[in-house]
Motif scaffolding. Sequence first.
Motif, mmCIF file in Angstrom:
data_model
loop_
_atom_site.group_PDB
_atom_site.id
_atom_site.type_symbol
_atom_site.label_atom_id
_atom_site.label_comp_id
_atom_site.label_asym_id
_atom_site.label_seq_id
_atom_site.Cartn_x
_atom_site.Cartn_y
_atom_site.Cartn_z
ATOM 1 N N ILE A 151 0.854 -1.183 0.000
ATOM 2 C CA ILE A 151 0.000 0.000 0.000
ATOM 3 C C ILE A 151 0.891 1.235 0.000
ATOM 4 O O ILE A 151 1.799 1.355 0.831
ATOM 5 N N SER A 152 0.610 2.113 -0.922
ATOM 6 C CA SER A 152 1.333 3.378 -0.980
ATOM 7 C C SER A 152 0.351 4.518 -0.723
ATOM 8 O O SER A 152 -0.607 4.703 -1.471
ATOM 9 N N ILE A 153 0.588 5.250 0.365
ATOM 10 C CA ILE A 153 -0.255 6.400 0.690
ATOM 11 C C ILE A 153 0.510 7.659 0.272
ATOM 12 O O ILE A 153 1.443 8.083 0.946
ATOM 13 N N GLU A 154 0.101 8.240 -0.838
ATOM 14 C CA GLU A 154 0.799 9.407 -1.372
ATOM 15 C C GLU A 154 0.306 10.714 -0.760
ATOM 16 O O GLU A 154 0.984 11.739 -0.839
ATOM 17 N N SER A 155 -0.862 10.673 -0.138
ATOM 18 C CA SER A 155 -1.467 11.884 0.410
ATOM 19 C C SER A 155 -0.791 12.325 1.707
ATOM 20 O O SER A 155 -0.447 11.495 2.567
ATOM 21 N N ASP A 156 -0.623 13.637 1.861
ATOM 22 C CA ASP A 156 -0.150 14.201 3.126
ATOM 23 C C ASP A 156 -1.291 14.939 3.833
ATOM 24 O O ASP A 156 -1.057 15.769 4.714
ATOM 25 N N LYS A 157 -2.526 14.590 3.445
ATOM 26 C CA LYS A 157 -3.714 15.214 4.039
ATOM 27 C C LYS A 157 -4.432 14.287 5.014
ATOM 28 O O LYS A 157 -5.386 14.692 5.674
ATOM 29 N N ILE A 158 -3.982 13.050 5.088
ATOM 30 C CA ILE A 158 -4.606 12.067 5.984
ATOM 31 C C ILE A 158 -3.978 12.182 7.363
ATOM 32 O O ILE A 158 -2.752 12.130 7.504
ATOM 33 N N THR A 159 -4.812 12.357 8.386
ATOM 34 C CA THR A 159 -4.305 12.497 9.753
ATOM 35 C C THR A 159 -4.643 11.290 10.630
ATOM 36 O O THR A 159 -4.030 11.105 11.675
ATOM 37 N N ILE A 160 -5.612 10.486 10.203
ATOM 38 C CA ILE A 160 -6.061 9.336 10.994
ATOM 39 C C ILE A 160 -6.174 8.104 10.115
ATOM 40 O O ILE A 160 -6.701 8.166 9.005
ATOM 41 N N LEU A 161 -5.671 6.973 10.611
ATOM 42 C CA LEU A 161 -5.981 5.677 10.016
ATOM 43 C C LEU A 161 -6.981 5.011 10.944
ATOM 44 O O LEU A 161 -6.683 4.723 12.098
ATOM 45 N N SER A 179 3.898 11.358 7.248
ATOM 46 C CA SER A 179 4.091 12.016 8.545
ATOM 47 C C SER A 179 2.853 12.775 9.007
ATOM 48 O O SER A 179 2.730 13.120 10.187
ATOM 49 N N SER A 180 1.923 13.027 8.103
ATOM 50 C CA SER A 180 0.683 13.733 8.471
ATOM 51 C C SER A 180 -0.211 12.880 9.367
ATOM 52 O O SER A 180 -1.058 13.405 10.100
ATOM 53 N N VAL A 181 -0.027 11.557 9.334
ATOM 54 C CA VAL A 181 -0.845 10.656 10.154
ATOM 55 C C VAL A 181 -0.392 10.727 11.606
ATOM 56 O O VAL A 181 0.764 10.439 11.922
ATOM 57 N N LYS A 182 -1.299 11.120 12.469
ATOM 58 C CA LYS A 182 -0.993 11.286 13.891
ATOM 59 C C LYS A 182 -1.656 10.226 14.768
ATOM 60 O O LYS A 182 -1.245 10.011 15.903
ATOM 61 N N ILE A 183 -2.701 9.585 14.231
ATOM 62 C CA ILE A 183 -3.462 8.635 15.045
ATOM 63 C C ILE A 183 -3.673 7.335 14.272
ATOM 64 O O ILE A 183 -4.128 7.345 13.124
ATOM 65 N N LEU A 184 -3.325 6.217 14.910
ATOM 66 C CA LEU A 184 -3.674 4.887 14.405
ATOM 67 C C LEU A 184 -4.723 4.320 15.343
ATOM 68 O O LEU A 184 -4.443 4.084 16.520
ATOM 69 N N SER A 193 0.092 -10.310 9.543
ATOM 70 C CA SER A 193 1.185 -11.169 10.026
ATOM 71 C C SER A 193 2.428 -11.128 9.132
ATOM 72 O O SER A 193 3.504 -11.556 9.552
ATOM 73 N N SER A 194 2.309 -10.613 7.912
ATOM 74 C CA SER A 194 3.460 -10.553 7.001
ATOM 75 C C SER A 194 4.116 -9.178 6.959
ATOM 76 O O SER A 194 5.117 -8.996 6.276
ATOM 77 N N LEU A 195 3.559 -8.237 7.693
ATOM 78 C CA LEU A 195 4.039 -6.855 7.615
ATOM 79 C C LEU A 195 5.430 -6.734 8.225
ATOM 80 O O LEU A 195 5.644 -7.044 9.379
ATOM 81 N N ASN A 196 6.389 -6.315 7.381
ATOM 82 C CA ASN A 196 7.756 -6.166 7.874
ATOM 83 C C ASN A 196 8.361 -4.803 7.586
ATOM 84 O O ASN A 196 9.515 -4.550 7.897
ATOM 85 N N GLN A 197 7.586 -3.924 6.963
ATOM 86 C CA GLN A 197 8.100 -2.589 6.681
ATOM 87 C C GLN A 197 6.978 -1.562 6.698
ATOM 88 O O GLN A 197 5.963 -1.728 6.067
ATOM 89 N N ILE A 198 7.205 -0.507 7.507
ATOM 90 C CA ILE A 198 6.258 0.613 7.581
ATOM 91 C C ILE A 198 7.044 1.900 7.350
ATOM 92 O O ILE A 198 8.078 2.113 7.946
#
Length: 198
Positions: A151-161, A179-184, A193-198
């Motif tokens: 998944i590639s998130i190109e937007s810098d307008k998203i603050t919450i996942l 870096s715009s995302v402040k809240i997960l 279970s396969s996620l190895n890079q964020i």
Amino acid sequence: KIHQERNNRSNIEVVILFDGTKIKEIKEGICNIKFIKIEPTISKIDKNIFKGFSSLIEVTIPQSITSLNEGCFSDCSSLTKIDIPSTVTKISDNAFENCSSLTKIDIPQNVTEIGSNTFKGCKSLKTIIIPKSTKIIGQGCFNDCERLEKISIESDKITILNESTFKNCISLREINIPSSVKILKKECFMNCSSLNQI
């Protein structure tokens, strides 16, 4: 009006929707169609309009459409190709939920909002790019996308996942979070279970 044709070479039924500004109702008995072309005279597709069209393979959407409403293609389990025009700015809740044969979808650059559970259960999707214009990704948007790898998130307008956005994406290996995302929120990456890079 609904116009039905039959392709002589492949003997596959084609339905062309035309003459009007809004698709409101599809009568029972034609949901075995495989191809749909929506003509430019249509400006709106109502919610759940093609829900459960399990034989539908391909849809052509004109530039006259600016939003895909709730559940409009949900449970179209054979859908493999849909081209969303650049005029679309919103993809609403459950729009493609359980489109389990959909291997690829290009989200247009002008989309500002992707609703809740929009691609939930799209088990064949492998890659998703969230465009720069997007501000909102709804709850459970990609939940149960079992083959989604990147998944590639190109937007810098998203603050919450939001909650359960990528829950049960068991093949997900890579995602870039701006870096715009402040809240997960809770369970956002549960069972990845396969996620190895964020």
